[in-house]
Design a protein around this motif. Structure first.
Motif, short mmCIF file in Angstrom:
data_model
loop_
_atom_site.label_atom_id
_atom_site.label_comp_id
_atom_site.label_asym_id
_atom_site.label_seq_id
_atom_site.Cartn_x
_atom_site.Cartn_y
_atom_site.Cartn_z
N GLY A 120 48.23 -6.43 51.90
CA GLY A 120 47.33 -5.68 51.47
C GLY A 120 46.46 -6.20 50.28
O GLY A 120 45.41 -5.56 49.79
N ARG A 121 46.95 -7.31 49.51
CA ARG A 121 46.52 -7.77 48.54
C ARG A 121 45.42 -9.05 48.46
O ARG A 121 45.02 -9.37 47.36
CB ARG A 121 47.62 -8.18 47.39
CG ARG A 121 48.53 -7.00 47.10
CD ARG A 121 49.66 -7.35 46.38
NE ARG A 121 50.88 -6.28 46.22
CZ ARG A 121 51.47 -6.14 45.15
NH1 ARG A 121 51.41 -7.03 44.15
NH2 ARG A 121 52.33 -5.15 45.18
N ALA A 122 45.25 -9.57 49.64
CA ALA A 122 44.59 -10.79 49.92
C ALA A 122 43.10 -10.47 49.38
O ALA A 122 42.31 -11.24 48.70
CB ALA A 122 44.73 -11.26 51.49
N ALA A 123 42.39 -9.38 50.03
CA ALA A 123 41.00 -9.11 49.63
C ALA A 123 40.73 -9.28 48.20
O ALA A 123 39.60 -9.67 47.94
CB ALA A 123 40.68 -7.80 50.40
N ALA A 124 41.60 -8.54 47.50
CA ALA A 124 41.25 -8.55 46.10
C ALA A 124 41.51 -9.82 45.16
O ALA A 124 40.56 -10.51 44.73
CB ALA A 124 42.19 -7.34 45.28
N VAL A 125 42.63 -10.50 45.73
CA VAL A 125 42.97 -11.70 45.04
C VAL A 125 42.02 -12.93 45.43
O VAL A 125 41.84 -13.98 44.58
CB VAL A 125 44.55 -11.93 45.35
CG1 VAL A 125 44.83 -13.46 44.67
CG2 VAL A 125 45.34 -11.09 44.70
N LEU A 126 41.70 -12.93 46.71
CA LEU A 126 40.94 -14.10 47.25
C LEU A 126 39.58 -13.82 47.41
O LEU A 126 38.80 -14.66 47.97
CB LEU A 126 41.70 -14.29 48.52
CG LEU A 126 43.03 -14.81 48.50
CD1 LEU A 126 43.55 -15.21 49.94
CD2 LEU A 126 43.09 -16.35 47.81
N ALA A 127 39.08 -12.88 46.88
CA ALA A 127 37.44 -12.56 47.28
C ALA A 127 36.72 -13.44 46.59
O ALA A 127 35.61 -13.98 47.03
CB ALA A 127 37.26 -11.09 46.48
N SER A 128 37.09 -14.21 45.35
CA SER A 128 36.04 -15.18 44.63
C SER A 128 36.41 -16.62 45.71
O SER A 128 35.29 -17.28 45.40
CB SER A 128 36.85 -15.46 43.33
OG SER A 128 38.04 -16.17 43.57
N ARG A 129 37.17 -16.65 46.52
CA ARG A 129 37.26 -17.71 47.53
C ARG A 129 36.27 -17.45 48.68
O ARG A 129 36.34 -18.43 49.44
CB ARG A 129 38.71 -18.10 47.80
CG ARG A 129 39.55 -18.56 46.60
CD ARG A 129 39.30 -20.09 46.15
NE ARG A 129 40.24 -20.74 46.97
CZ ARG A 129 41.36 -21.19 47.00
NH1 ARG A 129 41.89 -20.77 45.88
NH2 ARG A 129 42.05 -21.87 47.61
N GLY A 130 36.02 -16.18 48.88
CA GLY A 130 35.11 -15.81 50.05
C GLY A 130 35.85 -15.12 51.19
O GLY A 130 35.48 -14.79 52.23
#
Length: 504
Positions: free
Chosen positions: A467-477
């Motif tokens: 469940g960490r992808a949204a926070a970690v990868l937000a800057s990538r879209g």
């Protein structure tokens, strides 16, 4: 993936293994190999050839341009897609910047795994009637079920909503296939793995002829991972504990951490004590561009893909004599900073920026260049084959699907990141590279996974499943509720009952 004693005869039986995708190409081709198939599998040798064909799809991990490692790296925070430009490998680029769609997703990530499933389903129907010793038949059946489970596991964690096919389907019925519930797919995966385990050997008895085949330990490790992905932590911990044994020691299945981390990436160090599931590659398949990505190539494509473009070094330079590559998967500054003071840095990252600044080497920067490249898969000129075929398509480095440090950390996670055993498992991974103990926790385990398994294709899956992808990868879209899974390729939806994944 080639088992070591295969004599490259499998292509003679290509008609037996028509891809089971729902694509138009499959549906519009009359299956002219049917008559041959009916007369095949008359003895153990032919059954073995069929088994090798099922294993061969494991090569998707590192073979061809659309390989799992480079693709999964591209979507993580540790890498960019890279390559020669913004359109070089459109599928990989669109995953890296999260513009991925049903049009840009490479169809092979769906088709190849279903091809493996089709081959497995066909072999499982044929095996009961093959005249061969019962013990061999039971082992072949176990391996085939385990491979089918592995291919379904890859599909369900990539696409989630997929068809569940456990027997060959008549061409007339392919358009009527519907998607199964993910929990039903996972139930089938568990069933196949649990049925396979009792009939597999604890270890490979004859490494000369059988290295690369599944063992009891390998499939228990895979089952533990499958449980972990479903949140069945107690079951995951139990399976993985059997695989891991005493942290730092030799497990009941013969697994043991290598003393030296960098030895994991010595190309000749194949099927070592840390390897649990390993994809085998060869420099003797004579692959050319007509083979590449077709399923008939047997080299490791990661090697040429991740190397720096135009690498050169002046005479008398002390820089390594690396073979030039295509500059895919450049390492982000964030991963560089996370690893720069870690003992695993020198085995993981090549700092081309520094080599160039010192005048020791030069290269041509590719797309999204950072100056940092993957050392784990960086071949030297000495590793370039002098045999037949195109040299860059015939690298022989094997690739780990699962290795012991991975299963140590998965068990520690399944234990909730707490307790004496979880601490010992984390400590063993760190002690191997000379690091002191840190208090065990889920955060500490995930941080360790990032550094220990860097560049091996695990990071994106770890971010998504925790469940960490949204926070970690937000800057990538990355968009929550959408990008945790991939879109189903458009071609698979045409005139079928399949439904596209949400928000695509």
């Amino acid at each position: 993936m080639k088992l070591r004693n295969l004599k490259y005869t499998i292509h003679a039986f290509a008609l037996l293994f028509v891809a089971a995708s729902c694509s138009d190409e499959f549906l519009e081709v009359e299956p002219k190999g049917t008559a041959l198939e009916e007369n095949y599998y008359v003895n153990e040798a032919e059954a073995y050839s069929g088994l090798v064909a099922v294993y061969d799809v494991l090569g998707k991990q590192s073979g061809g341009f659309e390989n799992m490692v480079c693709m999964m790296n591209a979507g993580s925070d540790d890498h960019y897609a890279g390559g020669g430009g913004a359109t070089d490998g459109n599928g990989m680029q669109s995953f890296s910047d999260y513009s991925i769609s049903q049009v840009t997703i490479p169809g092979s990530f769906w088709n190849n795994f279903y091809q493996g499933i089709f081959r497995a389903n066909t072999l499982l129907i044929k095996l009961p009637n093959v005249p061969m010793p019962d013990a061999q038949k039971a082992r072949f059946t176990a391996e085939t079920k385990a491979l089918r489970a592995y291919y379904y596991f890859e599909l369900v964690r990539l696409f989630k909503n997929i068809p569940l096919i456990t027997a060959p389907i008549p061409t007339s019925e392919v358009y009527n296939v519907v998607q199964a519930k993910p929990e039903d797919v996972y139930a089938q995966i568990e069933k196949d793995l649990k049925e396979a385990i009792p009939n597999l050997p604890n270890t490979i008895i004859n490494p000369t002829t059988e290295s690369g085949r599944f063992t009891k330990g390998a499939i228990k490790a895979l089952l533990g991972k499958v449980y972990l992905y479903q949140g069945k932590n107690a079951l995951a911990a139990a399976e993985l504990a059997e695989v891991n044994g005493t942290p730092g020691g030799t497990s009941p299945f013969g697994y043991k951490l290598l003393t030296k981390y960098s030895d994991l990436w010595v190309i000749s160090n194949k099927f070592n004590s840390e390897a649990i599931i390993e994809v085998s590659h060869t420099n003797k398949s004579n692959s050319g561009w007509g083979n590449w990505g077709s399923g008939s190539d047997e080299g490791n494509s990661i090697n040429v893909m991740v190397g720096p473009r135009g690498y050169s070094r002046p005479a008398n330079s002390t820089a390594p004599d690396y073979a030039a590559g295509w500059s895919f998967n450049p390492i982000t500054v964030d991963l560089y900073n996370a690893l720069k003071n870690d003992p695993r840095f020198s085995a993981t990252i090549v700092d081309m920026k520094d080599l160039k600044a010192q005048g020791l080497a030069d290269y041509s920067p590719g797309y999204k260049d950072t100056g940092y490249f993957i050392k784990k898969f960086m071949p030297t000129t000495a590793d370039v084959t002098t045999g037949g075929g195109d040299a860059v398509l015939n690298y022989k480095q094997n690739v780990y699907v699962m290795r012991l440090a991975d299963t140590y950390l998965m068990e520690a996670e399944a234990l909730g990141g707490t307790g004496t055993r979880a601490q010992a498992l984390l400590d063993a991974v760190r002690a191997r590279v000379g690091l002191q103990s840190v208090p065990v926790s889920i955060n500490a385990i995930m941080a360790e996974r990032r550094l220990e398994l860097a560049c091996e294709g695990h990071r994106w899956f770890d971010l998504v499943r925790t469940g960490r992808a949204a926070a970690v990868l937000a800057s990538r879209g990355f968009v929550a509720g959408k990008n945790e899974i991939w879109p189903i390729p458009l071609k698979e939806l045409e005139n079928t009952k399949l439904v596209q994944n949400p928000n695509y």
